[in-house]
Design an enzyme around this catalytic site. Structure first.
Site, short mmCIF file in Angstrom:
data_model
loop_
_atom_site.label_atom_id
_atom_site.label_comp_id
_atom_site.label_asym_id
_atom_site.label_seq_id
_atom_site.Cartn_x
_atom_site.Cartn_y
_atom_site.Cartn_z
N GLU A 219 0.65 -1.19 -0.09
CA GLU A 219 0.01 0.12 -0.14
C GLU A 219 0.82 1.27 -0.11
O GLU A 219 0.21 2.28 -0.58
CB GLU A 219 -1.00 0.02 1.10
CG GLU A 219 -2.22 -0.74 1.09
CD GLU A 219 -3.30 -0.39 1.88
OE1 GLU A 219 -4.38 -0.80 1.93
OE2 GLU A 219 -2.81 0.06 2.89
N HIS A 240 9.47 -26.63 -1.09
CA HIS A 240 8.66 -27.78 -1.71
C HIS A 240 7.83 -27.35 -2.72
O HIS A 240 7.19 -28.24 -3.20
CB HIS A 240 8.40 -28.69 -0.73
CG HIS A 240 9.59 -29.53 0.05
ND1 HIS A 240 10.28 -30.54 -0.28
CD2 HIS A 240 10.22 -28.71 1.14
CE1 HIS A 240 11.15 -30.76 0.83
NE2 HIS A 240 11.20 -29.82 1.53
N LYS A 354 -13.63 0.01 -4.19
CA LYS A 354 -15.11 0.34 -3.12
C LYS A 354 -15.96 0.92 -4.19
O LYS A 354 -17.49 0.77 -4.15
CB LYS A 354 -14.56 1.02 -2.07
CG LYS A 354 -13.87 0.30 -1.10
CD LYS A 354 -13.23 1.30 -0.27
CE LYS A 354 -12.07 0.69 1.04
NZ LYS A 354 -11.93 1.57 2.00
#
Length: 366
Positions: A219, A240, A354
């Protein structure tokens, strides 16, 4: 006083998202003793909008003695606001208004916002999120310190660790200022074409530190089509899965390794007469020794594969080390952003999703 009061309950539900969730979760996971049951149990809500998670959470707490710490500057952030409403619907059926006043604590703005107004009207205790502290930088404020104190950790030692990091970051000599050196090394690697930074550790208690770190740097730096892409791994587990790509995939990443110098506990590998598993060559060695050699061997292999590595040392797993690490990364993050001419303290891009979500939901004004 408030933390001690909240310790009497079976469960503390911490409601928040982003920095209002990840810093606390990072501290709890970093400091906790694996498999140990704690009281109060710290649970989280408002960090997702999963109906399954919320239904199961409400079912889990319905017969428990519950307190809530709701964290939001505005009180209108969608995820925590929905979670707070749903949880309060249950609690209002179980407890009187006076009882709720001792169970609900709001961490919010000092003078404005929906949560401030609600807590003032209802008589809930309030803690202040400072105006000049954004969510991702707030773990060492009441946002993180209150629930960590309720969990029984020494927040004064955390702040002492942060103070030490501040003092170390105030050294003008770059060769002695590790936080700024880290920022500069990241910048240099970015300028050389590395586009991805992977934070890795060999201790599973670092899992949510990784998640907090990704928000902090993602951010803060990811603006104006600039910035490193932030990723993380837990080794040796992820060797792995991601190990093949790191070793031989595109050469566009570098690793930052957090090495914890002193393990909290250790165990020695014993010799067996049969040696069917071929491990007697490790007899007398501790598991932490093997883990360290895995780290050193991986470092050599990745360097051979042209993956640069930065190694950061953390003294131990303690409250002071946690405070030091959080502040170290916060100041390094700010410097890193300034090096690429980015403001590290805003996040304009977060509003885009948003806006579309509110339009689809039919929110008035959108």
């Amino acid at each position: 006083e408030v933390a001690n009061r909240l310790k009497q309950y079976d469960v503390l539900v911490v409601i928040g998202i982003g920095g209002s969730y990840l810093g606390t979760k990072a501290g709890l996971h970093f400091l906790e003793t694996p498999f140990k049951q704690t009281k109060p149990e710290i649970l989280f809500a408002g960090h997702n909008m999963s109906s399954n998670y919320m239904v199961e959470l409400l079912k889990y707490i319905q017969d428990k003695n519950v307190a809530v710490n709701v964290i939001s500057k505005s009180g209108t952030t969608t995820e925590p606001a929905i979670a707070f409403r749903l949880i309060m619907d249950q609690l209002k059926e179980r407890y009187s208004k006076e009882d709720l006043q001792s169970r609900i604590v709001a961490t919010t703005d000092q003078a404005r916002g929906a949560l401030y107004q609600l807590s003032k009207t209802e008589g809930y205790d309030q803690f202040v999120i400072p105006d000049d502290v954004g969510g991702r930088y707030s773990v060492l404020s009441p946002v993180g310190l209150l629930p960590l104190a309720v969990a029984g950790y020494d927040i004064n030692k955390m702040l002492q660790g942060a103070q030490k990091a501040y003092q170390d970051a105030s050294i003008s000599d770059l060769s002695k200022n590790v936080s700024y050196r880290y920022a500069v090394l990241r910048y240099m690697l970015y300028q050389q074409g590395k586009k991805i930074e992977m934070l890795a550790s060999y201790e599973p208690n670092m899992q949510y530190v990784n998640e907090w770190w990704k928000q902090l740097f993602g951010e803060s730096e990811g603006k104006e089509y600039k910035g490193l892409f932030i990723s993380s791994a837990l080794f040796s587990t992820d060797l792995h899965s991601l190990g093949q790509y790191i070793q031989e995939g595109e050469r566009h990443l570098f690793e930052t390794i957090i090495h914890i110098d002193t393990p909290t506990k250790d165990i020695e590998i014993q010799k067996q007469d049969s040696d069917l598993d071929g491990l007697n060559y490790l007899a007398g060695k501790t598991l932490s020794y093997v883990n360290t050699k895995a780290e050193e061997g991986t470092l050599l292999a990745h360097q051979e594969g042209q993956v640069p590595n930065i190694v950061l040392h953390l003294e131990n797993v303690s409250e002071a080390s946690f405070g030091y690490m959080m502040y170290f990364f916060e100041i390094a993050c700010a410097m890193s952003a300034y090096l690429i001419d980015i403001n590290p303290f805003d996040q304009p891009g977060v509003e885009s999703y948003k806006k579309h979500m509110f339009q689809l939901l039919g929110k008035p004004g959108y």
